[in-house]
Design a protein around this motif. Structure first.
Motif, PDB file in Angstrom:
ATOM      1  N   PHE A 278       0.833  -1.208   0.000  1.00 37.88           N
ATOM      2  CA  PHE A 278       0.000   0.000   0.000  1.00 37.88           C
ATOM      3  C   PHE A 278       0.866   1.257   0.000  1.00 37.88           C
ATOM      4  CE2 PHE A 278      -3.541  -2.571   0.242  1.00 37.88           C
ATOM      5  CZ  PHE A 278      -4.726  -1.858   0.391  1.00 37.88           C
ATOM      6  N   LEU A 279       1.920   1.271   0.808  1.00 32.12           N
ATOM      7  CA  LEU A 279       2.787   2.454   0.841  1.00 32.12           C
ATOM      8  C   LEU A 279       3.561   2.601  -0.464  1.00 32.12           C
ATOM      9  CD1 LEU A 279       4.122   2.384   4.516  1.00 32.12           C
ATOM     10  CD2 LEU A 279       2.237   3.712   3.549  1.00 32.12           C
ATOM     11  N   ARG A 280       3.895   1.465  -1.096  1.00 39.42           N
ATOM     12  CA  ARG A 280       4.547   1.523  -2.415  1.00 39.42           C
ATOM     13  C   ARG A 280       3.608   2.165  -3.435  1.00 39.42           C
ATOM     14  NH1 ARG A 280       4.177  -3.904  -4.791  1.00 39.42           N
ATOM     15  NH2 ARG A 280       2.117  -3.023  -5.226  1.00 39.42           N
ATOM     16  N   ASP A 281       2.345   1.720  -3.438  1.00 43.05           N
ATOM     17  CA  ASP A 281       1.365   2.315  -4.359  1.00 43.05           C
ATOM     18  C   ASP A 281       1.167   3.794  -4.064  1.00 43.05           C
ATOM     19  OD1 ASP A 281       1.030  -0.114  -5.576  1.00 43.05           O
ATOM     20  OD2 ASP A 281      -0.820  -0.624  -4.513  1.00 43.05           O
ATOM     21  N   LEU A 282       1.217   4.155  -2.778  1.00 40.60           N
ATOM     22  CA  LEU A 282       1.060   5.557  -2.402  1.00 40.60           C
ATOM     23  C   LEU A 282       2.211   6.394  -2.952  1.00 40.60           C
ATOM     24  CD1 LEU A 282      -0.952   7.256  -0.762  1.00 40.60           C
ATOM     25  CD2 LEU A 282       0.512   6.936   1.228  1.00 40.60           C
ATOM     26  N   ARG A 283       3.430   5.849  -2.917  1.00 44.11           N
ATOM     27  CA  ARG A 283       4.580   6.563  -3.497  1.00 44.11           C
ATOM     28  C   ARG A 283       4.394   6.766  -5.002  1.00 44.11           C
ATOM     29  NH1 ARG A 283       7.508   3.044  -0.173  1.00 44.11           N
ATOM     30  NH2 ARG A 283       8.037   1.732  -1.966  1.00 44.11           N
ATOM     31  N   HIS A 284       3.882   5.732  -5.662  1.00 45.21           N
ATOM     32  CA  HIS A 284       3.656   5.854  -7.109  1.00 45.21           C
ATOM     33  C   HIS A 284       2.626   6.937  -7.405  1.00 45.21           C
ATOM     34  CE1 HIS A 284       5.058   1.399  -7.586  1.00 45.21           C
ATOM     35  NE2 HIS A 284       6.054   2.233  -7.365  1.00 45.21           N
ATOM     36  N   ILE A 285       1.605   7.013  -6.590  1.00 41.91           N
ATOM     37  CA  ILE A 285       0.571   8.027  -6.790  1.00 41.91           C
ATOM     38  C   ILE A 285       1.154   9.420  -6.573  1.00 41.91           C
ATOM     39  CG2 ILE A 285      -1.619   8.917  -5.885  1.00 41.91           C
ATOM     40  CD1 ILE A 285      -2.209   5.923  -5.153  1.00 41.91           C
ATOM     41  N   LYS A 286       2.016   9.564  -5.570  1.00 47.73           N
ATOM     42  CA  LYS A 286       2.677  10.851  -5.333  1.00 47.73           C
ATOM     43  C   LYS A 286       3.502  11.255  -6.546  1.00 47.73           C
ATOM     44  CE  LYS A 286       3.112  10.718  -0.275  1.00 47.73           C
ATOM     45  NZ  LYS A 286       4.060  10.653   0.862  1.00 47.73           N
ATOM     46  N   GLN A 287       4.206  10.279  -7.144  1.00 44.32           N
ATOM     47  CA  GLN A 287       5.023  10.581  -8.317  1.00 44.32           C
ATOM     48  C   GLN A 287       4.152  11.025  -9.494  1.00 44.32           C
ATOM     49  OE1 GLN A 287       7.065   6.861  -8.752  1.00 44.32           O
ATOM     50  NE2 GLN A 287       8.622   7.332  -7.229  1.00 44.32           N
ATOM     51  N   LEU A 288       3.026  10.337  -9.683  1.00 43.38           N
ATOM     52  CA  LEU A 288       2.121  10.706 -10.771  1.00 43.38           C
ATOM     53  C   LEU A 288       1.566  12.114 -10.574  1.00 43.38           C
ATOM     54  CD1 LEU A 288       0.061   7.453 -11.441  1.00 43.38           C
ATOM     55  CD2 LEU A 288       1.698   8.539 -12.967  1.00 43.38           C
ATOM     56  N   ILE A 289       1.135  12.417  -9.330  1.00 38.84           N
ATOM     57  CA  ILE A 289       0.580  13.745  -9.050  1.00 38.84           C
ATOM     58  C   ILE A 289       1.657  14.812  -9.193  1.00 38.84           C
ATOM     59  CG2 ILE A 289      -0.371  15.187  -7.197  1.00 38.84           C
ATOM     60  CD1 ILE A 289      -2.022  12.837  -6.295  1.00 38.84           C
ATOM     61  N   GLY A 290       2.890  14.484  -8.781  1.00 42.38           N
ATOM     62  CA  GLY A 290       3.988  15.433  -8.953  1.00 42.38           C
ATOM     63  C   GLY A 290       4.235  15.754 -10.412  1.00 42.38           C
ATOM     64  N   PHE A 291       4.167  14.702 -11.264  1.00 37.09           N
ATOM     65  CA  PHE A 291       4.368  14.920 -12.697  1.00 37.09           C
ATOM     66  C   PHE A 291       3.215  15.732 -13.284  1.00 37.09           C
ATOM     67  CE2 PHE A 291       3.958  13.449 -17.159  1.00 37.09           C
ATOM     68  CZ  PHE A 291       5.181  13.928 -17.626  1.00 37.09           C
TER      69      PHE A 291
ATOM     70  N   ARG B 101      -5.179  21.906 -12.205  1.00 38.10           N
ATOM     71  CA  ARG B 101      -4.904  22.590 -10.940  1.00 38.10           C
ATOM     72  C   ARG B 101      -6.165  22.846 -10.121  1.00 38.10           C
ATOM     73  NH1 ARG B 101      -0.197  27.131 -11.990  1.00 38.10           N
ATOM     74  NH2 ARG B 101       1.493  25.644 -12.430  1.00 38.10           N
ATOM     75  N   HIS B 102      -7.303  23.034 -10.820  1.00 42.21           N
ATOM     76  CA  HIS B 102      -8.541  23.312 -10.095  1.00 42.21           C
ATOM     77  C   HIS B 102      -9.024  22.091  -9.302  1.00 42.21           C
ATOM     78  CE1 HIS B 102      -9.955  21.267 -13.711  1.00 42.21           C
ATOM     79  NE2 HIS B 102     -11.123  21.072 -13.114  1.00 42.21           N
ATOM     80  N   LEU B 103      -8.433  20.909  -9.569  1.00 35.62           N
ATOM     81  CA  LEU B 103      -8.835  19.702  -8.832  1.00 35.62           C
ATOM     82  C   LEU B 103      -8.174  19.614  -7.462  1.00 35.62           C
ATOM     83  CD1 LEU B 103      -8.692  17.050 -11.703  1.00 35.62           C
ATOM     84  CD2 LEU B 103     -10.650  18.370 -10.904  1.00 35.62           C
ATOM     85  N   HIS B 104      -7.082  20.373  -7.236  1.00 33.31           N
ATOM     86  CA  HIS B 104      -6.369  20.359  -5.952  1.00 33.31           C
ATOM     87  C   HIS B 104      -6.030  18.921  -5.553  1.00 33.31           C
ATOM     88  CE1 HIS B 104      -7.148  24.665  -5.122  1.00 33.31           C
ATOM     89  NE2 HIS B 104      -8.260  24.435  -5.808  1.00 33.31           N
ATOM     90  N   LEU B 105      -5.280  18.245  -6.423  1.00 28.79           N
ATOM     91  CA  LEU B 105      -4.980  16.828  -6.227  1.00 28.79           C
ATOM     92  C   LEU B 105      -4.105  16.576  -5.003  1.00 28.79           C
ATOM     93  CD1 LEU B 105      -4.384  15.676  -9.908  1.00 28.79           C
ATOM     94  CD2 LEU B 105      -6.395  15.312  -8.485  1.00 28.79           C
ATOM     95  N   ARG B 106      -3.312  17.555  -4.597  1.00 30.40           N
ATOM     96  CA  ARG B 106      -2.472  17.343  -3.419  1.00 30.40           C
ATOM     97  C   ARG B 106      -3.323  17.268  -2.145  1.00 30.40           C
ATOM     98  NH1 ARG B 106       2.702  17.003  -4.195  1.00 30.40           N
ATOM     99  NH2 ARG B 106       3.622  17.797  -6.128  1.00 30.40           N
ATOM    100  N   ASP B 107      -4.438  17.993  -2.119  1.00 31.24           N
ATOM    101  CA  ASP B 107      -5.369  17.866  -0.988  1.00 31.24           C
ATOM    102  C   ASP B 107      -5.970  16.460  -0.966  1.00 31.24           C
ATOM    103  OD1 ASP B 107      -4.868  20.476  -0.365  1.00 31.24           O
ATOM    104  OD2 ASP B 107      -6.679  21.267  -1.297  1.00 31.24           O
ATOM    105  N   ALA B 108      -6.312  15.956  -2.148  1.00 32.26           N
ATOM    106  CA  ALA B 108      -6.853  14.598  -2.236  1.00 32.26           C
ATOM    107  C   ALA B 108      -5.815  13.584  -1.779  1.00 32.26           C
ATOM    108  CB  ALA B 108      -7.289  14.306  -3.663  1.00 32.26           C
ATOM    109  N   LEU B 109      -4.556  13.812  -2.149  1.00 34.09           N
ATOM    110  CA  LEU B 109      -3.481  12.907  -1.756  1.00 34.09           C
ATOM    111  C   LEU B 109      -3.325  12.878  -0.236  1.00 34.09           C
ATOM    112  CD1 LEU B 109      -1.099  11.086  -2.565  1.00 34.09           C
ATOM    113  CD2 LEU B 109       0.315  13.143  -2.712  1.00 34.09           C
ATOM    114  N   TRP B 110      -3.427  14.044   0.395  1.00 33.26           N
ATOM    115  CA  TRP B 110      -3.311  14.097   1.861  1.00 33.26           C
ATOM    116  C   TRP B 110      -4.437  13.295   2.511  1.00 33.26           C
ATOM    117  CZ3 TRP B 110      -6.112  15.554   6.111  1.00 33.26           C
ATOM    118  CH2 TRP B 110      -5.416  15.698   7.305  1.00 33.26           C
TER     119      TRP B 110
END
Length: 587
Positions: free
Chosen positions: A165-178, A186-195
């Protein structure tokens, strides 16, 4: 309160057991490949008009299902954002379910011996070899404790669940970063969703959170006349949770048997004095009360977490995810539901705008409010029709319609609503069967009337004074929210000054964002080509693949020039990003 059995044990389908699968060699590459293939196929089909929106949504669900694990949860959460994603996508992703695949008993025993530092016989008089339930993070076994002598449900975490699960979470962070680097969505505020997602994952992986949640909910739901099994803390820890086993009827089994054998359901209801409609109204009323009064609510009330008891009573289980709201958000949400109950749709629309992450532009406020009011009125009219399904009259239907309107105006609600939306969405599966003809406006009106009586009943002598104080406090709260909204509107008015220059700046910013997207894409294509040509062992690609064919067009480029090209593209991307931010700050 324990009811009679609805079906015999041999009628229930056993949980399938499989040994854990080995981890993929390139897990992130697999994620990129699956989503990249889906996006390219979708683009091609749209150009050639070979598929419908429903077919595209179905293929997206298949991608999430193939990735499994945390991606299933992400798909389920995405399905709640009807204000952001299409109705077809949300409807299809809401069907995502974790495959009920268990893991071998040997793994269970190994975990229990490691956590207890003792053999199972010293803790349990009996421990079932076959699990009674399985999910993505854990599986559950029936057991009999030695001290005290109680039948319990033992939830054991899957081997390597935290790692995957934490590995998948890292992958999601990388995707959102890209995605953020390219300036998309930007209007989706994906970093808030990630938190929000990260908090939910960490809570569900550590059973100590669920033990604490269960203890708190057991105390608060006792006032609702809802049963919550007790936790045995001495034998519960981070990887193991032991709770009282409630031998009732799962709502999921009730629905399944009802669809195949309605006569058996009718007989069971008569035998146990169970009224589906009464139980459904109790469930709805408790959910609203958990959110608005307790500010502590079960965020995953799907049929597998509801246990039916005698006399239209029920118990709730599985408190791995609970929710609470900040005071301002909760105040506005309560006011919006009260406005809906009173059919004051103009007020409901205004409060909806307060709940947005960012207010709409000044020119859109009037039109957006008008469209929201029309949407609420159309929904209210549907609730009176005969012969329509539950989901057309449900609160989720109103939310979907309103979300579509707000998306049109590029207005997004806070991701903090995710847990509230999850509560309503998961509970719909039970309510659609218990009260298929539900009228939500009436249900909310009944709740607020019941809430008023409950708050006034203990002090009847001072009821008028309490009512007056409550009204005054309510007005003050509304004025505070209104003032906050006016401040935000005032900021919009101030932005009108220099509107011509603002439009110019916005056009330049949009152009820079597009150029930065092209530069980012060029950087990615160059990096892939470089790896295919000079480092095949890091990114193998079949010779006949499109990627390999594209990369080998640049075989003549020297090794040193590749580094220069990549460096220039990277620096250019950063420069365009800095220019874009400066223009946004000036705007």
């Amino acid at each position: 309160m324990l009811p009679t059995l609805l079906e015999r044990a041999k009628e229930r389908r056993p949980v399938e057991i499989r040994s854990p699968m080995p981890e993929a060699r390139w897990p992130f590459g697999r994620v990129v490949l699956l989503f990249g293939t889906y996006l390219l196929t979708r683009l091609w089909n749209r150009v050639t008009r070979r598929s419908s929106i429903d077919e595209e949504a179905h293929r997206l669900r298949e991608v999430f299902e193939e990735l499994g694990g945390l991606w299933i949860k992400i798909g389920q959460l995405v399905s709640l954002r009807t204000d952001v994603f299409s109705e077809a996508t949300c409807r299809e992703l809401s069907k995502l379910q974790h495959a009920a695949i268990g893991f071998p008993l040997a793994e269970v025993e190994r975990t229990l011996r490691m956590e207890y530092g003792a053999e199972l016989d010293s803790i349990f008089q009996y421990f079932s070899e076959e699990p009674i339930a399985a999910a993505s993070i854990s599986q559950v076994h029936l057991a009999l404790l030695r001290d005290p002598n109680v039948v319990v449900a033992v939830k054991v975490r899957r081997p390597n669940a935290e790692h995957s699960f934490l590995r998948d979470l890292r992958h999601i962070k990388q995707l959102i970063g890209f995605i953020d680097l390219l300036g998309i969505g930007r209007h989706l505020h994906l970093r808030d969703a990630l938190w929000e997602l990260e908090q939910m994952v960490r809570e569900e992986l550590d059973f100590r959170f669920e033990a604490a949640n269960t203890r708190r909910m057991r105390k608060s739901l006792k006032r609702h006349n809802i049963y919550v099994p007790r936790v045995f803390h001495k034998v519960s820890n981070r990887l193991v949770l032991v709770t009282e086993f409630v031998d009732g009827v799962l709502m999921s089994d009730f629905i399944r048997v009802g669809q195949s054998d309605p006569g058996r359901i009718e007989h069971w209801c008569r035998t146990n004095n169970f009224s589906p409609k009464k139980a459904g109204r109790r469930l709805f009323r408790s959910a609203v009360r958990q959110i608005l009064e307790d500010n502590l609510f079960h965020a995953d009330i799907h049929p597998g977490n509801i246990i039916l008891l005698r006399d239209s009573r029920f118990a709730l289980i599985d408190f791995g995810t609970i929710g609470f709201c900040e005071r301002d958000l909760l105040s506005n949400y309560k006011a919006s539901l009260q406005a809906v109950a009173q059919k004051d749709f103009g007020k409901a629309a205004e409060i909806m705008l307060r709940l947005a992450i960012e207010p709409p532009s000044l020119g859109d406020v009037k039109n957006l409010r008008r469209d929201l009011v029309r949407t609420y009125r159309e929904w209210e009219n549907r609730t009176h029709l005969n012969g329509i399904g539950y989901h057309e009259r449900s609160l989720g239907s109103a939310g979907t319609d309103a979300g579509r309107i707000m998306t049109r105006y590029k207005v997004t609600l806070s991701w903090a609503f995710m847990r509230i939306n999850r509560t309503w969405s998961t509970m719909d599966a039970a309510l659609s069967y218990l009260i298929p003809d539900a009228n939500y406006i009436e249900l909310f009106a009944d709740y607020f009337e019941d809430s008023r009586r409950r708050h006034l009943a203990p002090r009847r002598v001072l009821s008028r004074a309490a009512s007056s104080i409550g009204q005054v406090m309510g007005r003050v709260e509304e004025y505070n929210s209104a003032l906050d909204h006016l401040v935000r509107r005032q900021q919009l008015y101030s932005n009108i000054i220099g509107s011509a220059s603002e439009r110019i700046l916005r056009a330049i910013t949009t152009f820079l964002r597009f150029v930065r997207f092209l530069v980012g894409f060029a950087f990615l294509a160059s990096a892939v080509s470089f790896l295919v040509i000079h480092h095949e062992h890091l990114l193998p690609a079949p010779e006949e693949s499109v990627i390999a064919h594209f990369a080998h067009q640049f075989d003549d480029v020297a090794y040193e020039w590749w580094w220069i090209i990549l460096a220039v593209l990277f620096v250019a991307n950063l420069a365009f990003k800095a220019m874009e931010r400066r223009l946004e700050n000036r705007g």
